[in-house]
Design a protein around this motif. Structure first.
Motif, PDB file in Angstrom:
ATOM      1  N   LYS A 192     -14.139  55.745  46.562  1.00  0.00           N
ATOM      2  CA  LYS A 192     -14.516  56.346  45.215  1.00  0.00           C
ATOM      3  C   LYS A 192     -15.770  56.962  45.205  1.00  0.00           C
ATOM      4  O   LYS A 192     -16.804  56.492  45.925  1.00  0.00           O
ATOM      5  CB  LYS A 192     -14.926  55.175  44.361  1.00  0.00           C
ATOM      6  CG  LYS A 192     -13.526  54.199  44.010  1.00  0.00           C
ATOM      7  CD  LYS A 192     -12.600  55.051  42.968  1.00  0.00           C
ATOM      8  CE  LYS A 192     -11.482  54.154  42.461  1.00  0.00           C
ATOM      9  NZ  LYS A 192     -10.403  54.861  41.706  1.00  0.00           N
ATOM     10  N   LEU A 193     -15.644  58.178  44.832  1.00  0.00           N
ATOM     11  CA  LEU A 193     -16.914  59.083  44.964  1.00  0.00           C
ATOM     12  C   LEU A 193     -17.486  59.044  43.707  1.00  0.00           C
ATOM     13  O   LEU A 193     -16.943  59.133  42.513  1.00  0.00           O
ATOM     14  CB  LEU A 193     -16.301  60.525  45.597  1.00  0.00           C
ATOM     15  CG  LEU A 193     -15.450  60.501  46.818  1.00  0.00           C
ATOM     16  CD1 LEU A 193     -14.934  61.903  47.141  1.00  0.00           C
ATOM     17  CD2 LEU A 193     -16.118  59.920  48.078  1.00  0.00           C
ATOM     18  N   SER A 194     -18.860  59.506  43.799  1.00  0.00           N
ATOM     19  CA  SER A 194     -19.624  59.901  42.455  1.00  0.00           C
ATOM     20  C   SER A 194     -19.307  61.246  41.994  1.00  0.00           C
ATOM     21  O   SER A 194     -19.750  61.454  41.182  1.00  0.00           O
ATOM     22  CB  SER A 194     -21.049  59.477  42.886  1.00  0.00           C
ATOM     23  OG  SER A 194     -21.429  60.236  43.821  1.00  0.00           O
ATOM     24  N   ASN A 195     -19.290  62.028  43.052  1.00  0.00           N
ATOM     25  CA  ASN A 195     -18.967  63.651  42.628  1.00  0.00           C
ATOM     26  C   ASN A 195     -17.661  64.040  43.420  1.00  0.00           C
ATOM     27  O   ASN A 195     -17.383  63.805  44.586  1.00  0.00           O
ATOM     28  CB  ASN A 195     -20.217  64.360  43.107  1.00  0.00           C
ATOM     29  CG  ASN A 195     -20.282  65.589  42.688  1.00  0.00           C
ATOM     30  OD1 ASN A 195     -19.279  66.330  42.118  1.00  0.00           O
ATOM     31  ND2 ASN A 195     -21.577  66.313  42.731  1.00  0.00           N
ATOM     32  N   THR A 196     -16.836  64.755  42.416  1.00  0.00           N
ATOM     33  CA  THR A 196     -15.486  65.271  43.233  1.00  0.00           C
ATOM     34  C   THR A 196     -15.809  66.500  44.479  1.00  0.00           C
ATOM     35  O   THR A 196     -15.047  66.765  45.127  1.00  0.00           O
ATOM     36  CB  THR A 196     -14.849  65.941  42.093  1.00  0.00           C
ATOM     37  OG1 THR A 196     -15.563  66.913  41.255  1.00  0.00           O
ATOM     38  CG2 THR A 196     -14.446  64.722  41.151  1.00  0.00           C
ATOM     39  N   PRO A 227     -24.279  63.242  46.911  1.00  0.00           N
ATOM     40  CA  PRO A 227     -23.031  62.409  46.515  1.00  0.00           C
ATOM     41  C   PRO A 227     -22.928  60.998  47.192  1.00  0.00           C
ATOM     42  O   PRO A 227     -23.285  60.861  48.216  1.00  0.00           O
ATOM     43  CB  PRO A 227     -22.018  63.405  46.695  1.00  0.00           C
ATOM     44  CG  PRO A 227     -22.460  64.556  46.965  1.00  0.00           C
ATOM     45  CD  PRO A 227     -23.909  64.440  47.575  1.00  0.00           C
ATOM     46  N   GLU A 228     -22.459  60.179  46.045  1.00  0.00           N
ATOM     47  CA  GLU A 228     -22.422  58.742  46.669  1.00  0.00           C
ATOM     48  C   GLU A 228     -21.012  58.337  46.985  1.00  0.00           C
ATOM     49  O   GLU A 228     -20.069  58.526  46.249  1.00  0.00           O
ATOM     50  CB  GLU A 228     -23.414  57.929  45.994  1.00  0.00           C
ATOM     51  CG  GLU A 228     -24.741  58.121  45.716  1.00  0.00           C
ATOM     52  CD  GLU A 228     -25.515  57.064  44.951  1.00  0.00           C
ATOM     53  OE1 GLU A 228     -24.735  56.077  44.725  1.00  0.00           O
ATOM     54  OE2 GLU A 228     -26.672  57.216  44.642  1.00  0.00           O
ATOM     55  N   ASN A 243     -11.937  61.937  41.715  1.00  0.00           N
ATOM     56  CA  ASN A 243     -13.224  61.398  42.335  1.00  0.00           C
ATOM     57  C   ASN A 243     -12.710  60.268  43.343  1.00  0.00           C
ATOM     58  O   ASN A 243     -13.470  59.443  43.969  1.00  0.00           O
ATOM     59  CB  ASN A 243     -14.115  60.800  41.406  1.00  0.00           C
ATOM     60  CG  ASN A 243     -13.694  59.640  40.673  1.00  0.00           C
ATOM     61  OD1 ASN A 243     -12.406  59.470  40.443  1.00  0.00           O
ATOM     62  ND2 ASN A 243     -14.475  58.621  40.389  1.00  0.00           N
ATOM     63  N   ASN A 257     -19.127  55.163  46.289  1.00  0.00           N
ATOM     64  CA  ASN A 257     -19.330  53.977  45.386  1.00  0.00           C
ATOM     65  C   ASN A 257     -18.598  52.724  45.812  1.00  0.00           C
ATOM     66  O   ASN A 257     -18.819  51.770  45.560  1.00  0.00           O
ATOM     67  CB  ASN A 257     -19.172  54.276  43.810  1.00  0.00           C
ATOM     68  CG  ASN A 257     -20.193  55.167  43.277  1.00  0.00           C
ATOM     69  OD1 ASN A 257     -21.124  55.307  43.820  1.00  0.00           O
ATOM     70  ND2 ASN A 257     -19.627  56.244  42.494  1.00  0.00           N
ATOM     71  N   ASN A 258     -17.542  52.847  46.192  1.00  0.00           N
ATOM     72  CA  ASN A 258     -16.430  51.585  46.588  1.00  0.00           C
ATOM     73  C   ASN A 258     -15.593  52.109  47.712  1.00  0.00           C
ATOM     74  O   ASN A 258     -15.025  53.124  47.967  1.00  0.00           O
ATOM     75  CB  ASN A 258     -15.682  51.216  45.624  1.00  0.00           C
ATOM     76  CG  ASN A 258     -14.973  49.879  45.564  1.00  0.00           C
ATOM     77  OD1 ASN A 258     -15.418  49.147  46.279  1.00  0.00           O
ATOM     78  ND2 ASN A 258     -13.757  49.840  45.292  1.00  0.00           N
ATOM     79  N   ASP A 275     -24.381  53.117  49.834  1.00  0.00           N
ATOM     80  CA  ASP A 275     -25.283  52.190  49.796  1.00  0.00           C
ATOM     81  C   ASP A 275     -25.194  51.151  50.906  1.00  0.00           C
ATOM     82  O   ASP A 275     -24.274  51.112  51.710  1.00  0.00           O
ATOM     83  CB  ASP A 275     -25.069  51.371  48.372  1.00  0.00           C
ATOM     84  CG  ASP A 275     -26.108  50.318  48.043  1.00  0.00           C
ATOM     85  OD1 ASP A 275     -25.776  49.319  48.212  1.00  0.00           O
ATOM     86  OD2 ASP A 275     -27.035  50.819  47.369  1.00  0.00           O
TER      87      ASP A 275
END
Length: 711
Positions: free
Chosen positions: A166-170, A146-147, A240, A149-150, A193
């Motif tokens: 902000k997550l890419s996966n809950t 899981p990433e 997310n 994102n913000n 990132d």
């Protein structure tokens, strides 16, 4: 600011001591660099070391090495250097280098010495190589995790700092813990990132959060949230979006937290196994910059592991474990067994008491300037063994006290000069004089101004009508005179003849007089003197008919303002009254009459209390009475009274209360049946409309008086 101080020392029982540290030298190098040269009695072993970013420290552990360095703490008078500390326990020696900012370093063995060069270029190149390798490993391991994102930061309405991720996966595993410098958030098996791995300075948002730093450590994403002051935190996830809220504590929450947990020192961590108690006390003293004085009886060893604990709590734990106690005198901390400290203090009290019993007595005359000397001395009266004297007819009073004077001391109050005569030791007299100086101060004064406003407004409108008429027969030779006018409407049977005489005269041919005001068929005129009227009449040879319309409209306005003022001291009751006493006769039980009085006065009674922030609390009683009427010789009083307690700012005007009343009355008089006819019924009725309005308002304005005339 919460500070994390980590000292980790593993216990290794050595078989032999390989070498001994004899000396530590510091020298400055070009380019803001410096080096530490550690001298040994033989070739030293290669140490194991690690670094701490906050606070910035370099730690080196030398196994199987003893130390003969006298000073454990070595100041570093070089740029970016604070101090160095040498600790030894069970054949292991540790060097701790405290820095302003963590920088790369290099180390090498040089004969019987070991050199640590801080800020070297070679270390920079090695460190950059390690970072490059680490980035390659992280990039290759980012797939499938899981990433993040913000990263966003916002300020809430209550001044809280909100970190929004902000997550890419809950489905992500998060762990939030409090650290010495703030909060640490860990996302397990996650990826962030490279562009988001940065340090965010959010100090300008005026929240407890100052810095947010994010980094990738292996398979985990770490967020270090630096926060200052007293705060509370919580975390929640919505779909997310993962939010961490750091909220500042209110004064009430701080008090409750302090009540639950009384330790307020900066946090530190200690990890020791079988270390001397004296060494632990020295570390805590170095951490708090306190001077330490330890008794010879302080000994023993202790094993403890404390993580992010306030230093005062850690100190209490160490002292209680070993039966020790402490006393703080300025920035000096004395540590000894509790029984030893108690015995020392007991001996000091006994010595002080013996010196006081042998000290010479002297007498001093203390003039009380503002307070009452007798009342002031009564504050200290304890009924002890002290003897008063000099109470006689000369305006003197004798009082004793045990709390301020000694057992040998005595005091006398001279009411004539408002003074106190004290006989005691010099120390007790000086203490008494200091106490009098603190209490004998001028009382602040307050001027209270009240305004009582009574406004009355009344309106009355009245409309009425009057009908008159008569039929008659007259001889052709008889004449009829008409009297009565609009101005004589209230005159009954003016100059005219009576009805019987009127008809007799007409029948016999004699002259007769008709009074129009005495021949009303319908009298519904206004009850008072009309402001205007209109009349019309019809007269024939044998009849007459008249109609008169009257109208009245009355408007009145009155305003009564009473403004009493009074000046009084803090917590002193004052009153002012103005008015009159009304006398009346009253029968007594024996049947005789006596004169009694009733008061109708304007009264202001107030007891002010000045608060430390220059506001005034007032117990108020305001009244305004007036004579209403006299019933059976006894006067009745209209009472207006207000009793309240109010807190007001200096110079502020507030409305204490008010009464608004409206009295509306409508009435109608009419002729039955005729008054009910639509439209024409207005000619057979009288209407009255009256409205009385009354409003009462009470204002209060307190003002602090200047403490001196030049203000």
């Amino acid at each position: 600011m919460r500070i994390l101080f980590v000292v980790a020392l593993s216990l290794v029982t050595p078989l032999t001591i390989a070498s001994t540290l004899t000396k530590v030298d510091v020298s400055q190098l070009p380019g803001d660099k410096f080096e530490l040269r550690m001298s040994f009695d033989e070739t030293p072993p290669e140490p194991k070391g690690y670094t701490i970013e906050k606070p910035a420290r370099i730690v080196l552990d030398f196994a199987d090495v003893d130390s003969s360095v006298k000073d454990r703490r070595i100041p570093l008078a070089v740029p970016n250097g604070q101090s160095a500390m040498v600790l030894t326990s069970d054949g292991r020696t540790r060097l701790i280098i405290n820095l302003d900012n963590l920088t790369p370093y290099s180390s090498r063995v040089d004969g019987d010495g070991y050199i640590v060069e801080i800020g070297s270029a070679g270390a920079d190149a090695a460190d950059e190589a390690k970072v490059a390798i680490s980035n390659q490993i992280e990039t290759s391991s980012s797939a499938g995790h899981p990433e993040i994102n913000n990263i966003d930061f916002r300020r809430g309405e209550l001044g809280e700092g909100r970190i929004v991720l902000k997550l890419s996966n809950t489905k992500v595993s998060a762990n939030l813990v409090e650290t010495g410098s703030g909060v640490r958030l860990t996302f397990k098996n996650a990826w962030i990132d490279q562009s988001l791995r940065r340090r965010l300075d959010v100090l300008d948002f005026a929240t407890p959060v100052s810095v947010i730093s994010s980094n990738q450590e292996g398979d985990n994403v770490i967020f270090n949230i630096a926060a200052s002051g007293d705060f509370d935190y919580l975390a929640y996830q919505t779909d997310n979006e993962y939010v961490v809220s750091v909220k500042p504590l209110t004064e009430r929450e701080k008090a409750e937290k302090k009540k639950e947990f009384s330790y307020t020192g900066n946090k530190l961590s200690l990890d020791f196994q079988d270390i001397e108690v004296r060494a632990v006390l020295q570390i805590i003293a170095d951490f708090t910059n306190l001077n330490l004085v330890a008794s010879d009886t302080v000994n023993g060893r202790i094993t403890l592991r404390l993580q992010s604990v306030p230093w005062d709590q850690a100190l209490d734990l160490v002292l209680k474990t070993k039966g020790l106690d402490k006393r703080l005198s300025g920035n000096v901390m004395m540590v000894a067994p509790a029984a030893e400290i108690a015995e020392r203090e007991r001996r000091e009290i006994e010595t002080k008491k013996q010196l006081e019993e042998l000290a010479p007595l002297r007498t001093e005359y203390i003039r009380v300037r503002y307070a009452n000397a007798k009342d002031m001395f009564s504050l200290f009266a304890g009924g002890g063994k002290g003897k008063g004297g000099g109470g006689g007819g000369g305006g003197q009073a004798s009082l004793t006290t045990q709390s301020v004077l000694s057992e040998r001391g005595s005091g006398t109050v001279d009411e004539r000069t408002n003074s106190i005569i004290i006989t005691d030791t010099s120390e007790r007299i000086e203490a008494f004089k200091r106490l009098v100086d603190q209490i004998d101060i001028p009382i602040r004064q307050v001027m209270i101004e009240a305004r009582i406003v009574v406004a009355n407004n009344n309106f009355q409108r009245e409309l009425g009508i009057r009908w008159g008429g008569m039929s008659f027969y007259r001889d052709n030779n008889a004449t009829v005179d008409i009297v009565g006018s609009q101005e004589a409407l209230d005159t009954a049977n003016g100059n005219g003849d009576s009805p019987s005489q009127f008809f007799d005269n007409l029948a016999t041919g004699q002259d007769a007089t008709i009074d129009l005001t005495a021949n009303d068929m319908v009298d519904l005129a206004t009850t008072g003197t009309p402001a205007g009227s209109a009349a019309v009449g019809i007269l024939t040879d044998n009849a007459y008919l008249d109609l008169e319309l009257t109208a009245l409209e009355n408007t009145g306005y009155a305003e009564i303002v009473s403004q009493p003022k009074v000046i009084t001291s803090d917590k002193q009751t004052a009153s002012i009254r103005s008015g009159k006493e009304i006398a009346y006769q009253e029968a007594s039980a024996s049947g005789a009459t006596s004169t009694s009085f009733k008061e109708a006065v304007l009264l202001l009674e107030v007891t002010p209390q000045i608060t430390p922030d220059n506001r005034i609390i007032m117990d108020l009683s305001v009244s305004k009475d007036a004579l209403s009427a006299v019933v059976n010789g006894v006067p009745t009083i209209d009472v207006t009274r207000l009793d309240t307690k109010v807190l007001v700012n200096n110079g502020q005007t507030v409305v204490l209360g008010g009464v608004f009343s409206v009295d509306t009355a409508k009435s109608e008089n009419k002729v039955p049946v005729l008054g009910d006819i639509p439209f024409l019924g207005r000619l057979f009725k009288r209407t009255l409309t009256r409205t009385d309005k009354s409003e009462l308002l009470i204002f209060i304005t307190p003002r602090l008086m200047a403490e001196s005339l030049d203000k």
